[in-house]
Design an enzyme around this catalytic site. Structure first.
Site, PDB file in Angstrom:
ATOM      1  N   LYS A 111      22.947   4.313 -17.142  1.00 37.00           N
ATOM      2  CA  LYS A 111      22.534   3.833 -15.814  1.00 37.00           C
ATOM      3  C   LYS A 111      23.206   2.493 -15.494  1.00 37.00           C
ATOM      4  O   LYS A 111      23.803   2.337 -14.429  1.00 37.00           O
ATOM      5  CB  LYS A 111      21.006   3.700 -15.750  1.00 37.00           C
ATOM      6  CG  LYS A 111      20.289   5.035 -15.966  1.00 37.00           C
ATOM      7  CD  LYS A 111      18.796   4.922 -15.828  1.00 37.00           C
ATOM      8  CE  LYS A 111      18.122   4.230 -16.983  1.00 37.00           C
ATOM      9  NZ  LYS A 111      18.211   4.962 -18.259  1.00 37.00           N
ATOM     10  N   THR A 112      23.110   1.548 -16.438  1.00 33.33           N
ATOM     11  CA  THR A 112      23.742   0.245 -16.204  1.00 33.33           C
ATOM     12  C   THR A 112      25.250   0.416 -16.059  1.00 33.33           C
ATOM     13  O   THR A 112      25.880  -0.171 -15.170  1.00 33.33           O
ATOM     14  CB  THR A 112      23.435  -0.704 -17.383  1.00 33.33           C
ATOM     15  OG1 THR A 112      22.018  -0.757 -17.558  1.00 33.33           O
ATOM     16  CG2 THR A 112      23.964  -2.092 -17.126  1.00 33.33           C
ATOM     17  N   ASP A 156      16.962  -3.290 -13.138  1.00 41.17           N
ATOM     18  CA  ASP A 156      16.549  -2.387 -14.208  1.00 41.17           C
ATOM     19  C   ASP A 156      15.015  -2.349 -14.260  1.00 41.17           C
ATOM     20  O   ASP A 156      14.370  -3.290 -13.801  1.00 41.17           O
ATOM     21  CB  ASP A 156      17.101  -2.933 -15.542  1.00 41.17           C
ATOM     22  CG  ASP A 156      17.509  -1.814 -16.475  1.00 41.17           C
ATOM     23  OD1 ASP A 156      17.145  -0.659 -16.206  1.00 41.17           O
ATOM     24  OD2 ASP A 156      18.182  -2.095 -17.465  1.00 41.17           O
ATOM     25  N   THR A 205      13.162   4.469 -16.298  1.00 43.92           N
ATOM     26  CA  THR A 205      12.929   5.586 -17.198  1.00 43.92           C
ATOM     27  C   THR A 205      11.685   6.357 -16.738  1.00 43.92           C
ATOM     28  O   THR A 205      11.380   7.406 -17.274  1.00 43.92           O
ATOM     29  CB  THR A 205      12.693   5.067 -18.640  1.00 43.92           C
ATOM     30  OG1 THR A 205      11.781   3.984 -18.570  1.00 43.92           O
ATOM     31  CG2 THR A 205      13.990   4.589 -19.263  1.00 43.92           C
ATOM     32  N   ARG A 264      24.600   6.019 -25.936  1.00 45.04           N
ATOM     33  CA  ARG A 264      24.357   4.788 -26.689  1.00 45.04           C
ATOM     34  C   ARG A 264      24.154   5.097 -28.169  1.00 45.04           C
ATOM     35  O   ARG A 264      24.669   4.395 -29.036  1.00 45.04           O
ATOM     36  CB  ARG A 264      23.145   4.033 -26.142  1.00 45.04           C
ATOM     37  CG  ARG A 264      22.882   2.779 -26.990  1.00 45.04           C
ATOM     38  CD  ARG A 264      21.722   1.947 -26.532  1.00 45.04           C
ATOM     39  NE  ARG A 264      21.981   1.324 -25.255  1.00 45.04           N
ATOM     40  CZ  ARG A 264      21.131   1.339 -24.244  1.00 45.04           C
ATOM     41  NH1 ARG A 264      19.975   1.948 -24.369  1.00 45.04           N
ATOM     42  NH2 ARG A 264      21.435   0.756 -23.129  1.00 45.04           N
TER      43      ARG A 264
HETATM   44  N1  LIG Z   1      29.174   8.702 -19.275  1.00 42.25           N
HETATM   45  C1  LIG Z   1      29.526   7.863 -20.244  1.00 42.25           C
HETATM   46  N2  LIG Z   1      30.760   7.939 -20.790  1.00 42.25           N
HETATM   47  C2  LIG Z   1      31.101   7.124 -21.792  1.00 42.25           C
HETATM   48  N3  LIG Z   1      30.289   6.189 -22.337  1.00 42.25           N
HETATM   49  C3  LIG Z   1      29.064   6.060 -21.831  1.00 42.25           C
HETATM   50  C4  LIG Z   1      28.623   6.885 -20.765  1.00 42.25           C
HETATM   51  N4  LIG Z   1      27.358   6.541 -20.453  1.00 42.25           N
HETATM   52  C5  LIG Z   1      27.024   5.557 -21.287  1.00 42.25           C
HETATM   53  N5  LIG Z   1      28.023   5.251 -22.118  1.00 42.25           N
HETATM   54  C6  LIG Z   1      27.984   4.274 -23.208  1.00 42.25           C
HETATM   55  O1  LIG Z   1      26.639   4.146 -23.628  1.00 42.25           O
HETATM   56  C7  LIG Z   1      26.204   2.801 -23.609  1.00 42.25           C
HETATM   57  C8  LIG Z   1      24.820   2.733 -23.015  1.00 42.25           C
HETATM   58  O2  LIG Z   1      24.866   2.972 -21.628  1.00 42.25           O
HETATM   59  P1  LIG Z   1      24.002   2.108 -20.582  1.00 42.25           P
HETATM   60  O3  LIG Z   1      23.814   0.732 -21.077  1.00 42.25           O
HETATM   61  O4  LIG Z   1      24.663   2.285 -19.263  1.00 42.25           O
HETATM   62  O5  LIG Z   1      22.654   2.914 -20.631  1.00 42.25           O
HETATM   63  P2  LIG Z   1      21.344   2.749 -19.724  1.00 42.25           P
HETATM   64  O6  LIG Z   1      21.058   4.096 -19.130  1.00 42.25           O
HETATM   65  O7  LIG Z   1      21.515   1.602 -18.801  1.00 42.25           O
HETATM   66  O8  LIG Z   1      20.218   2.441 -20.796  1.00 42.25           O
HETATM   67  P3  LIG Z   1      18.823   1.651 -20.614  1.00 42.25           P
HETATM   68  O9  LIG Z   1      17.890   2.569 -19.894  1.00 42.25           O
HETATM   69  O10 LIG Z   1      18.379   1.428 -22.033  1.00 42.25           O
HETATM   70  O11 LIG Z   1      19.141   0.386 -19.891  1.00 42.25           O
HETATM   71  C9  LIG Z   1      27.254   2.030 -22.838  1.00 42.25           C
HETATM   72  O12 LIG Z   1      27.590   0.848 -23.494  1.00 42.25           O
HETATM   73  C10 LIG Z   1      28.464   2.932 -22.765  1.00 42.25           C
HETATM   74  O13 LIG Z   1      29.462   2.497 -23.662  1.00 42.25           O
HETATM   75 MG   LIG Z   2      20.609  -0.314 -18.886  1.00 41.56          MG
END
Ligand SMILES: Nc1ncnc2c1ncn2[C@@H]1O[C@H](COP(=O)(O)OP(=O)(O)OP(=O)(O)O)[C@@H](O)[C@H]1O
Ligand SMILES: [Mg+2]
Length: 384
Positions: A111-112, A156, A205, A264
């Site tokens: 998401k981030t 977030d 989430t 992740r």
């Molecule tokens: N579609 C993707 N392709 C490649 N790498 C990805 C992808 N999505 C996420 N990642 C990798 O996974 C890691 C985690 O992603 P991210 O921080 O965006 O998750 P999030 O959904 O924001 O999690 P949270 O809910 O815990 O904040 C990132 O550092 C990235 O390197």
């Molecule tokens: Mg995040």
């Protein structure tokens, strides 16, 4: 997760006589003095600075190195990418800001990352914050007035916004305007301050915990789903390249299979496997090396770790597989109920090891078997 506490990073003491109050705050106001507005400007600047230094930017450098920067590097989530591609092209051709976007799904699915990519694609800034860091009306006001045309404000855990902050956001999202109350008692007036058009990207989430007025103000509401093994394999191969690690295709697939559908986790497991292969001098990382390393770290072939197995085992041994309520499971395992619900359960349900029923959680036959127990229906047929 990036937690930027505006409180920590703007250490000015709280003043009882803030110059501006919002209509929703229903407080009285004291006279505006020049020196105060100067202090206020400094406070806003401090808050904006706080937003610029995110954990994502300054924290784990390896994590930053492998985070995709552009939409074409973002692997998987085909539907989401298609929707966003259209939204980006349309907004760009109209020279407008992107519609407000709500992203929801379990942690670590990107998401981030997607929010940062949107900013890169739109060639605008992305300010990242998290709902618990926005404590006072002036925090959100500071953020909103600091946005440039088209900028993205990423919040977030948006389901955790206070009611007051939400109410400030309604006109800001809808009409790019802040409603501010100036004056005291009978002489108070509501003033509208125009904002530059911006895009709010909210991540959560728990989409069900969002209030409907807030949810309804998002033009795009998108769910992120767990990744398939082949998508995770590509993510691992890409990350390994960036980390200068030699991994075979079947090695990547072995790590992918144990990554619970989550990038992740895939990246984290890759780093553990890389350590193992370097120390044991076993390169390249093939399926065998990856399997051995992850066994050592207690990650089983389906990606379940000690906590997942403990949850399933406790339900089987203590409650005959359920139904058991969330609080009961939390008490019996010593895990936090919210963590069970948001982190562990979604994947256990995804792979069909657990089900939610109106009477509580139930371990499925597949779950019993995975832990080496015979499910109750089979026990029955054995007895007959
Ligand atoms: N579609 C993707 N392709 C490649 N790498 C990805 C992808 N999505 C996420 N990642 C990798 O996974 C890691 C985690 O992603 P991210 O921080 O965006 O998750 P999030 O959904 O924001 O999690 P949270 O809910 O815990 O904040 C990132 O550092 C990235 O390197
Ligand atoms: Mg995040």
């Amino acid at each position: 997760m990036a937690i930027i506490s505006s409180k920590k990073q703007s250490p000015q003491p709280e003043r009882p006589d803030d110059d501006i109050f919002l209509a929703s705050e229903k407080k009285t106001r004291y006279k505006t003095k020049k020196s105060k507005s100067q202090t206020e400007t400094a406070e806003v600047e401090a808050l904006l600075e706080a937003e610029a230094t995110t954990e994502e930017k300054s924290g784990n450098q390896n994590e930053e190195k492998i985070r995709p920067q552009r939409l074409d590097e973002y692997i998987g989530q085909k539907d989401l990418k298609e929707v966003l591609n259209i939204a980006i092209s349309a907004a760009k051709s109209r020279k407008e800001s992107l519609d407000h976007l709500l992203l929801y799904g379990p942690p670590g699915l990107g998401k981030t990352t997607m929010s940062l990519i949107l900013a890169a694609e739109m060639e605008v800034n992305c300010k990242i914050t998290t709902a618990p860091a926005i404590e006072k009306p002036r925090d959100i006001v500071g953020l909103l007035v600091g946005l440039q045309k088209g900028d993205i404000l990423f919040i977030d855990e948006i389901h955790r916004l206070s009611k007051m902050t939400e109410e400030i956001l309604y006109p800001a999202m809808e009409d790019f305007r802040l409603d501010i109350t100036v004056g005291q008692g009978k002489t108070s007036k509501t003033r509208s301050i125009p904002l530059k058009p911006f895009t709010l990207v909210g991540a959560t989430t728990r989409v069900g915990s969002l209030t409907s007025p807030l949810r309804d103000r998002f033009g795009l509401i998108q769910r992120l789903r767990f990744y398939e093994v082949d998508e995770l394999s590509l993510i691992i191969i890409r990350a390994a390249k960036l980390l200068n690690t030699d991994i075979t295709e079947d090695g990547a697939e072995e790590v992918a299979r144990r990554s619970r559908g989550t990038p992740r986790i895939a990246n984290r497991l890759l780093r553990r496997v890389r350590d193992y292969s370097e120390v044991k001098k076993l390169t390249p990382i093939n399926a065998e090396v990856a399997g051995e390393a992850l066994e050592l770290f207690n990650v089983d072939p389906l990606g379940l770790d000690w906590t997942d197995r403990n949850l399933l085992r406790t339900m089987i041994e203590n409650y005959n597989g359920g139904p058991a309520g969330l609080e009961t499971m939390a008490a019996a395992t010593g895990e936090d109920a919210q963590t069970i619900e948001e982190v562990y359960e979604p994947y256990l349900m995804q792979i069909g090891f657990m089900q939610r029923t109106p009477r509580g959680r139930v371990v499925t036959s597949a779950g019993w078997r995975h832990l080496g127990f015979s499910p109750p229906d089979e026990q029955l047929s054995l007895k007959l």
